[in-house]
Write an enzyme that holds these catalytic residues in place. Structure first.
Site, PDB file in Angstrom:
ATOM      1  N   ARG A  33     -39.151   7.782 -31.160  1.00 39.98           N
ATOM      2  CA  ARG A  33     -39.942   6.782 -32.036  1.00 39.98           C
ATOM      3  C   ARG A  33     -38.914   5.480 -32.314  1.00 39.98           C
ATOM      4  NH1 ARG A  33     -36.541   7.478 -36.431  1.00 39.98           N
ATOM      5  NH2 ARG A  33     -35.662   9.884 -36.804  1.00 39.98           N
ATOM      6  N   LYS A  65     -27.845   8.600 -42.496  1.00 45.05           N
ATOM      7  CA  LYS A  65     -27.529   7.141 -42.331  1.00 45.05           C
ATOM      8  C   LYS A  65     -27.269   6.334 -43.707  1.00 45.05           C
ATOM      9  CE  LYS A  65     -28.632   7.568 -37.607  1.00 45.05           C
ATOM     10  NZ  LYS A  65     -29.890   7.165 -36.595  1.00 45.05           N
ATOM     11  N   ARG A 122     -29.545   0.858 -46.702  1.00 49.09           N
ATOM     12  CA  ARG A 122     -30.940   1.342 -47.144  1.00 49.09           C
ATOM     13  C   ARG A 122     -30.826   1.629 -48.666  1.00 49.09           C
ATOM     14  NH1 ARG A 122     -32.068   6.292 -42.952  1.00 49.09           N
ATOM     15  NH2 ARG A 122     -31.314   5.198 -41.202  1.00 49.09           N
ATOM     16  N   GLU A 180     -28.829   8.820 -29.337  1.00 49.78           N
ATOM     17  CA  GLU A 180     -27.666   8.898 -30.428  1.00 49.78           C
ATOM     18  C   GLU A 180     -26.502   9.465 -29.405  1.00 49.78           C
ATOM     19  OE1 GLU A 180     -29.150  10.511 -33.913  1.00 49.78           O
ATOM     20  OE2 GLU A 180     -30.189   8.597 -34.361  1.00 49.78           O
ATOM     21  N   LYS A 208     -33.333  20.499 -29.745  1.00 45.91           N
ATOM     22  CA  LYS A 208     -31.895  20.107 -29.577  1.00 45.91           C
ATOM     23  C   LYS A 208     -31.587  20.775 -28.534  1.00 45.91           C
ATOM     24  CE  LYS A 208     -30.485  18.096 -34.085  1.00 45.91           C
ATOM     25  NZ  LYS A 208     -32.100  18.613 -34.741  1.00 45.91           N
ATOM     26  N   HIS A 256     -25.139  13.540 -43.560  1.00 45.21           N
ATOM     27  CA  HIS A 256     -25.884  13.457 -42.223  1.00 45.21           C
ATOM     28  C   HIS A 256     -26.821  12.449 -42.194  1.00 45.21           C
ATOM     29  CE1 HIS A 256     -23.129  16.810 -40.777  1.00 45.21           C
ATOM     30  NE2 HIS A 256     -23.559  17.589 -41.689  1.00 45.21           N
ATOM     31  N   ASN A 314     -34.088  10.053 -30.415  1.00 46.52           N
ATOM     32  CA  ASN A 314     -35.370   9.889 -31.428  1.00 46.52           C
ATOM     33  C   ASN A 314     -36.508   9.088 -30.332  1.00 46.52           C
ATOM     34  OD1 ASN A 314     -32.656   9.298 -33.368  1.00 46.52           O
ATOM     35  ND2 ASN A 314     -34.170  10.861 -33.836  1.00 46.52           N
ATOM     36  N   GLU A 367     -22.209  23.822 -30.888  1.00 45.83           N
ATOM     37  CA  GLU A 367     -21.562  23.032 -30.181  1.00 45.83           C
ATOM     38  C   GLU A 367     -20.082  22.683 -30.652  1.00 45.83           C
ATOM     39  OE1 GLU A 367     -24.301  19.667 -29.657  1.00 45.83           O
ATOM     40  OE2 GLU A 367     -23.380  18.763 -31.388  1.00 45.83           O
TER      41      GLU A 367
END
Length: 451
Positions: A292, A237, A338, A275, A116, A235, A290, A200
């Site tokens: 992938r 989804k 999901r 993102e 990151k 965190h 990401n 941050e």
């Protein structure tokens, strides 16, 4: 195009990749653990090979065993799916060293975007908006306090490596930083082998909106609109939809262009996702990339009509994109939920045998799953067992179809999170598009604690 591909994954994503390969006439090789001997991906592939015990360290992340099978079966390429080894730069390098095509970006890009801190540096250099913060690892908690005092509270203390919220915590003052720093650093070290921490600015009540991109490595990069993934728990989804009901067309275009700039600046190739955090005024900030295929890729497929796995295979085979930005369509509205094998009250995993499974049917309904009636859900893997995707002509129709589909989704023998999903989808705030990242805490968990 490839003649034979190994899928280095399991569960619904392995099934998903196998399906597209079959459509393209590509022979498939599955790998499996002892716990997955009877799994659907094992039966669907043209051939399957046992690679170890039930734990992922014994099987699905055992690079030596997977490459041994690749050599034995003489495959040309490896599709990593998502999770597991999909963003492992060493695995990508080992594939290349063995003369295999890794269906994803280069190892160097994976490595850079996997940090990151390094990805923040790269995006700043590319002119992509980033959340105010630092681009170097913190030496200790006291430096963290100094930085936070300078940029202003609240701040997000974050691990540089990994994801899934591990090593991440919102802090509101220096004392909280001092208490949180060592614990989060240890968790990051334990999970990712990297204890680097940074800070941050915490964007309050943001939305989590991401842009899907495709880049062929031949100078062509396009964005496939956005997915809003703001409804999250810890965190992670829970509900994803495309397009976002929040963005203006102007912001949508700016975010897409920023995502393309981000991808081209690092020489990205294959499918990827940028993102962003988006505040109430539609200011957006780079969060991470990401490298992938995403779990939520089906909602993008539904509104664009593109098969993203097919696109990945074409790009990896050296083919140029056959679609321009102007040709990327956006039709209708899609929502994905999901489905987890977990207790909806405690959120603990709920392994066991599925004694009954009945899937809803109807227009606009799509299922991605790797379980069936009599499947055994083991405790060894992530408890997500399926994804339910619906599409409507507009958001209201998609919500109505999702409500009806969830009401007719029957799983017995294990507990699932379907009651929570129904509560989310039927909530007035969700219908109104009030889907900031604190949705579950604000509208569901708080409600339960006060009743």
């Amino acid at each position: 195009m490839f003649k034979k591909v190994l899928i280095a994954n399991r569960g619904e994503i392995a099934v998903r990749v196998i399906r597209t390969c079959k459509d393209l006439g590509i022979s498939t090789v599955a790998v499996y653990s002892e716990a997955d001997a009877d799994a659907p991906h094992v039966k669907l592939a043209d051939e399957a090979h046992l690679i170890g015990g039930p734990r992922v360290t014994e099987s699905y992340v055992n690079i030596d065993k997977i490459l041994e099978v690749a050599r034995l079966t003489k495959v040309e390429a490896i599709h990593p799916g998502y999770g597991l080894l999909s963003e492992n730069a060493e695995f990508a390098r080992r594939c290349e060293a063995d003369g295999l095509v890794f269906i994803g970006p280069s190892p160097d890009v994976i490595s850079k975007m996997g940090s990151k801190i390094e990805s923040r540096k790269a995006m700043e250099e590319a002119g992509v908006p980033v959340v105010p913060g630092i681009t170097h690892p913190l030496a200790d908690a006291e430096e963290a306090v100094e930085v936070a005092d300078r940029i202003g509270y609240p701040v997000m203390l974050k691990a540089s490596a990994g994801g899934g919220g591990i090593g991440m915590q919102v802090v509101h003052n220096g004392d909280e930083i001092r208490k949180a720093f060592a614990g989060n650093q240890k968790r990051a070290t334990d999970f990712f082998g990297d204890g680097a921490m940074y800070i941050e600015k915490f964007v309050e009540n943001p939305r989590h909106i991401e842009i899907q991109i495709l880049a062929d490595g031949l100078g062509n990069t396009v964005y496939l609109w956005e997915r809003e993934c703001s409804v999250q728990r810890r965190h992670q989804k829970v509900v994803e939809e495309a397009p976002s009901s929040f963005l203006s067309e102007a912001t949508r275009s700016k975010m897409g262009e920023a995502a393309v700039k981000a991808a081209t600046s690092i020489g990205y190739k294959n499918a990827g996702t940028i993102e962003f955090l988006v505040d109430a005024e539609q200011n957006f900030y780079f969060l991470e990339m990401n490298t992938r295929l995403q779990v939520e890729h089906p909602v993008t497929e539904e509104i664009t009509g593109l098969d993203l796995v097919e696109q990945q295979l074409n790009i990896a085979a050296g083919e140029a994109l056959t679609i321009t930005q102007e040709e990327v369509k956006r039709e209708g509205h899609a929502i994905e939920v999901r489905i987890y094998a977990e207790d909806p009250k405690t959120f603990f995993p709920s392994p066991g045998k599925i004694t009954k499974l009945e899937l809803p049917k109807g227009p606009g309904i799509r299922h991605e799953l790797a379980v069936h009636d009599q499947s055994v859900v083991t405790p060894f893997y992530d408890p997500m067992i399926a994804k339910l995707i619906v599409k409507g002509n507009d958001r209201d129709e998609a919500i109505n179809r999702m409500q009806e589909a969830l009401a007719n989704y029957y799983i017995e023998g294990i507990k699932t999170n379907i009651p929570i999903l129904e509560e989310i989808i039927t909530h007035p705030a969700f219908h109104a598009g009030d889907t900031t990242t604190d949705f579950i805490t604000k509208h569901l968990i708080t409600k339960k604690q006060t009743t």
